[in-house]
Design a protein around this motif. Structure first.
Motif, PDB file in Angstrom:
ATOM      1  N   GLY A 128       0.832  -1.200   0.000  1.00  0.00           N
ATOM      2  CA  GLY A 128       0.000   0.000   0.000  1.00  0.00           C
ATOM      3  C   GLY A 128       0.860   1.241   0.000  1.00  0.00           C
ATOM      4  N   ASN A 129       0.207   2.381  -0.017  1.00  0.00           N
ATOM      5  CA  ASN A 129       0.919   3.647   0.022  1.00  0.00           C
ATOM      6  C   ASN A 129       0.107   4.650   0.805  1.00  0.00           C
ATOM      7  N   ILE A 130       0.755   5.728   1.170  1.00  0.00           N
ATOM      8  CA  ILE A 130       0.128   6.810   1.929  1.00  0.00           C
ATOM      9  C   ILE A 130       0.273   8.096   1.129  1.00  0.00           C
ATOM     10  N   VAL A 131      -0.841   8.811   0.986  1.00  0.00           N
ATOM     11  CA  VAL A 131      -0.807  10.132   0.367  1.00  0.00           C
ATOM     12  C   VAL A 131      -1.218  11.146   1.429  1.00  0.00           C
ATOM     13  N   ASN A 132      -0.295  11.982   1.806  1.00  0.00           N
ATOM     14  CA  ASN A 132      -0.598  13.002   2.810  1.00  0.00           C
ATOM     15  C   ASN A 132      -1.115  14.262   2.122  1.00  0.00           C
ATOM     16  N   ASP A 133      -2.405  14.493   2.262  1.00  0.00           N
ATOM     17  CA  ASP A 133      -3.005  15.699   1.690  1.00  0.00           C
ATOM     18  C   ASP A 133      -3.176  16.736   2.799  1.00  0.00           C
ATOM     19  N   THR A 134      -2.433  17.814   2.711  1.00  0.00           N
ATOM     20  CA  THR A 134      -2.545  18.875   3.710  1.00  0.00           C
ATOM     21  C   THR A 134      -3.513  19.936   3.201  1.00  0.00           C
ATOM     22  N   GLN A 135      -4.483  20.288   4.029  1.00  0.00           N
ATOM     23  CA  GLN A 135      -5.518  21.232   3.633  1.00  0.00           C
ATOM     24  C   GLN A 135      -5.167  22.646   4.058  1.00  0.00           C
ATOM     25  N   HIS A 136      -5.442  23.589   3.178  1.00  0.00           N
ATOM     26  CA  HIS A 136      -5.176  25.001   3.434  1.00  0.00           C
ATOM     27  C   HIS A 136      -6.361  25.832   2.947  1.00  0.00           C
ATOM     28  N   THR A 137      -6.466  27.026   3.492  1.00  0.00           N
ATOM     29  CA  THR A 137      -7.383  28.032   2.964  1.00  0.00           C
ATOM     30  C   THR A 137      -6.543  29.217   2.528  1.00  0.00           C
ATOM     31  N   GLY A 138      -6.608  29.551   1.255  1.00  0.00           N
ATOM     32  CA  GLY A 138      -5.752  30.589   0.701  1.00  0.00           C
ATOM     33  C   GLY A 138      -6.527  31.783   0.191  1.00  0.00           C
ATOM     34  N   LEU A 139      -5.784  32.843  -0.082  1.00  0.00           N
ATOM     35  CA  LEU A 139      -6.331  34.100  -0.582  1.00  0.00           C
ATOM     36  C   LEU A 139      -6.063  34.184  -2.085  1.00  0.00           C
ATOM     37  N   ILE A 140      -7.122  34.378  -2.869  1.00  0.00           N
ATOM     38  CA  ILE A 140      -7.000  34.435  -4.321  1.00  0.00           C
ATOM     39  C   ILE A 140      -6.675  35.865  -4.763  1.00  0.00           C
ATOM     40  N   LEU A 141      -5.670  35.976  -5.619  1.00  0.00           N
ATOM     41  CA  LEU A 141      -5.276  37.265  -6.188  1.00  0.00           C
ATOM     42  C   LEU A 141      -5.351  37.187  -7.704  1.00  0.00           C
ATOM     43  N   ARG A 142      -5.909  38.248  -8.331  1.00  0.00           N
ATOM     44  CA  ARG A 142      -6.093  38.290  -9.781  1.00  0.00           C
ATOM     45  C   ARG A 142      -5.818  39.697 -10.299  1.00  0.00           C
ATOM     46  N   GLU A 143      -5.761  39.855 -11.614  1.00  0.00           N
ATOM     47  CA  GLU A 143      -5.690  41.180 -12.223  1.00  0.00           C
ATOM     48  C   GLU A 143      -7.126  41.668 -12.386  1.00  0.00           C
ATOM     49  N   GLU A 144      -7.553  42.557 -11.468  1.00  0.00           N
ATOM     50  CA  GLU A 144      -8.942  42.998 -11.416  1.00  0.00           C
ATOM     51  C   GLU A 144      -9.034  44.514 -11.544  1.00  0.00           C
ATOM     52  N   SER A 145     -10.003  44.934 -12.292  1.00  0.00           N
ATOM     53  CA  SER A 145     -10.240  46.371 -12.495  1.00  0.00           C
ATOM     54  C   SER A 145     -11.678  46.692 -12.121  1.00  0.00           C
ATOM     55  N   VAL A 146     -11.850  47.487 -11.042  1.00  0.00           N
ATOM     56  CA  VAL A 146     -13.190  47.848 -10.575  1.00  0.00           C
ATOM     57  C   VAL A 146     -13.737  48.995 -11.420  1.00  0.00           C
ATOM     58  N   GLN A 147     -14.977  48.850 -11.869  1.00  0.00           N
ATOM     59  CA  GLN A 147     -15.631  49.853 -12.692  1.00  0.00           C
ATOM     60  C   GLN A 147     -16.749  50.519 -11.892  1.00  0.00           C
ATOM     61  N   SER A 148     -16.777  51.854 -11.916  1.00  0.00           N
ATOM     62  CA  SER A 148     -17.790  52.632 -11.185  1.00  0.00           C
ATOM     63  C   SER A 148     -18.708  53.363 -12.168  1.00  0.00           C
ATOM     64  N   THR A 149     -19.911  53.678 -11.736  1.00  0.00           N
ATOM     65  CA  THR A 149     -20.868  54.379 -12.584  1.00  0.00           C
ATOM     66  C   THR A 149     -20.673  55.894 -12.499  1.00  0.00           C
TER      67      THR A 149
END
Length: 468
Positions: free
Chosen positions: A55-76
């Protein structure tokens, strides 16, 4: 009268000699022995065993991360009632109409007065909402209860958008004929449309710290269709690149484990997605280490998310799988491998021990069990029953060099019970988790597939007879 003969009352009864029934005695002894054995067996604690398997063992470590993107906010540039034409997560080209502003509210009144404007959700709309609910329920955790509010905002916005999109797509001509005063606004650049605005759009990595992951005060604003908005209010944003990143916290152990890695295998359980990501370790403004994952696809699937839960898959270690509870440690004497020899014409391994007598000094071959060996030393028993003791001198077979037993070391191992009693077998651990070890297979002094080992090593001692 005739004289009667006097009767002899002294009669002795003949006693037969006693014959000893040997068979009955033997049967009685066997019966007592079997009764005692059964009683002892019933009273004795049973030793549970485990059959060794590959058999084998797969160690899956769980994280919660912050997503960063190229974002442009548009206002009226004006106040009024807003209505959208593009759904969340859809790609818009330059010049695509995104929303309209109804300054007088006449458009809203028109839709209320015209029954054909009351468009219901299509089967496709309902299927998409069901998919979002199913994905959320599969990944839900009470610890992250706040994610429920994110889901609520997303579903409310989706329903309102579906209703308005389904209606507005075919009502432009009717609205124009009614003289409704509204202004259509188009996309200034191409990109993916999102209506979730949370203040992280211009996040600078140089300010990254533990507080960046604090969700207690996190909130995102979603402007709903039909809502009255003020001038200069942010109404939507455009994501102008498919490249995106996730930053997340790292423990000291994880920093050491991932150091030097340029990529990691990442899975997103809620999206049923597994992919590779470029990986780097960055230093935050608080001096701590953080992980950074870079992706060049799948951005649209997370367009409404700012925080995401994911798992990092470590490398699989193939070998033999055994329970953690089966492992123990044992001390051994260390003897240089050059001192191993064979006993006469036999293939038994052992050592030449220096002995002393009236006739002087001589060498005696001592058969010895080798528990483990490497390039430098072999490990031999150091229990009270061992034929070799601390202080004994061993003679090297190809010279007259002597070695005094004394140095010791410990090994990790398990108790093998194939022969009905506990025998220590050395193991080499490759990977581990809270329940199992993956150990190296094919070692000279170790375990093989289908071997039986004691499940709880603390419950026995070496050489103990095992009742199963």
């Amino acid at each position: 009268m005739a004289r009667r003969r006097k009767k002899n009352n002294k009669i002795v009864r003949y006693r037969h000699p006693r014959n000893i029934n040997v068979g009955m005695i033997i049967f009685a002894i066997i019966f007592v022995y079997m009764t005692f054995s059964v009683y002892t067996y019933m009273k004795k604690d049973k030793v549970q065993f485990y059959e060794v398997a590959e058999g084998n063992i797969v160690n899956d470590t769980q994280h919660t991360g912050l997503i960063l993107r190229e974002e442009s906010v548009q206002s009226t540039d004006r106040a009024g009632y807003i209505n959208y034409y593009v759904r969340e997560g859809k790609r818009a080209a330059i010049g695509t109409r995104i929303y309209s502003i109804d300054e007088t509210g006449s458009m809203s009144r028109f839709m209320e007065e015209n029954p054909e404007a009351n468009v219901t959700l299509t089967d496709e709309n309902l299927a998409d909402i069901k998919r979002q609910l199913s994905a959320f329920s599969m990944s839900y955790d009470d610890i992250r209860f706040g994610e429920i509010y994110d889901l609520q905002y997303s579903l409310e916005a989706a329903v309102m958008e579906y209703v308005n999109f389904n209606a507005l797509g075919n009502l432009d001509a009717l609205i124009a004929q009614a003289g409704a005063n509204f202004q259509q606004v188009k996309a200034p650049v191409s990109g993916v449309v999102s209506y979730s605005i949370d203040g992280y759009e211009n996040f600078d990595l140089s300010g990254l710290s533990e507080s960046s992951f604090d969700r207690s005060g996190y909130a995102k604003a979603i402007t709903k269709a039909g809502q009255l908005i003020e001038q200069s209010a942010p109404v939507y944003k455009l994501i102008t690149s498919d490249a995106w990143s996730i930053v997340f916290t790292l423990s000291e152990e994880e920093t050491a484990e991932y150091n030097g890695r340029s990529s990691l295998r990442v899975s997103f359980p809620s999206n049923d997605l597994t992919t590779d990501a470029a990986f780097s370790i960055i230093t935050g403004s608080d001096g701590k280490s953080y992980g950074k994952l870079d992706f060049d696809k799948y951005m649209v699937q997370f367009v409404s998310d700012r925080f995401v839960t994911f798992e990092i898959e470590t490398e699989k270690a193939d070998g033999l799988k055994i329970p953690v509870t089966a492992v123990t440690t044992k001390s051994f004497y260390l003897v240089p491998v050059e001192y191993i020899t064979m006993g006469g014409d036999s293939s038994t391994t052992g050592f030449m021990k220096e002995t002393y007598s009236e006739n002087g000094t001589s060498a005696e071959f001592i058969p010895t069990t080798i528990y483990y060996s490497n390039d430098e030393y072999c490990y031999i028993d150091m229990s009270e029953n061992s034929p070799l003791k601390a202080g004994d001198y061993l003679i090297r077979p190809d010279s007259q060099e002597r070695y005094q037993i004394g140095n010791s070391d410990t090994l990790q191992g398990v108790y093998n019970i194939n022969k009905g009693y506990a025998v220590f077998k050395q193991i080499e651990i490759l990977k581990s988790n809270d329940e199992y070890y993956t150990i190296k297979k094919g070692t000279s002094y170790g375990l093989s597939v289908y071997d039986h080992i004691v499940l709880n090593a603390d419950a026995v001692y070496e050489g103990e007879l095992i009742y199963r």
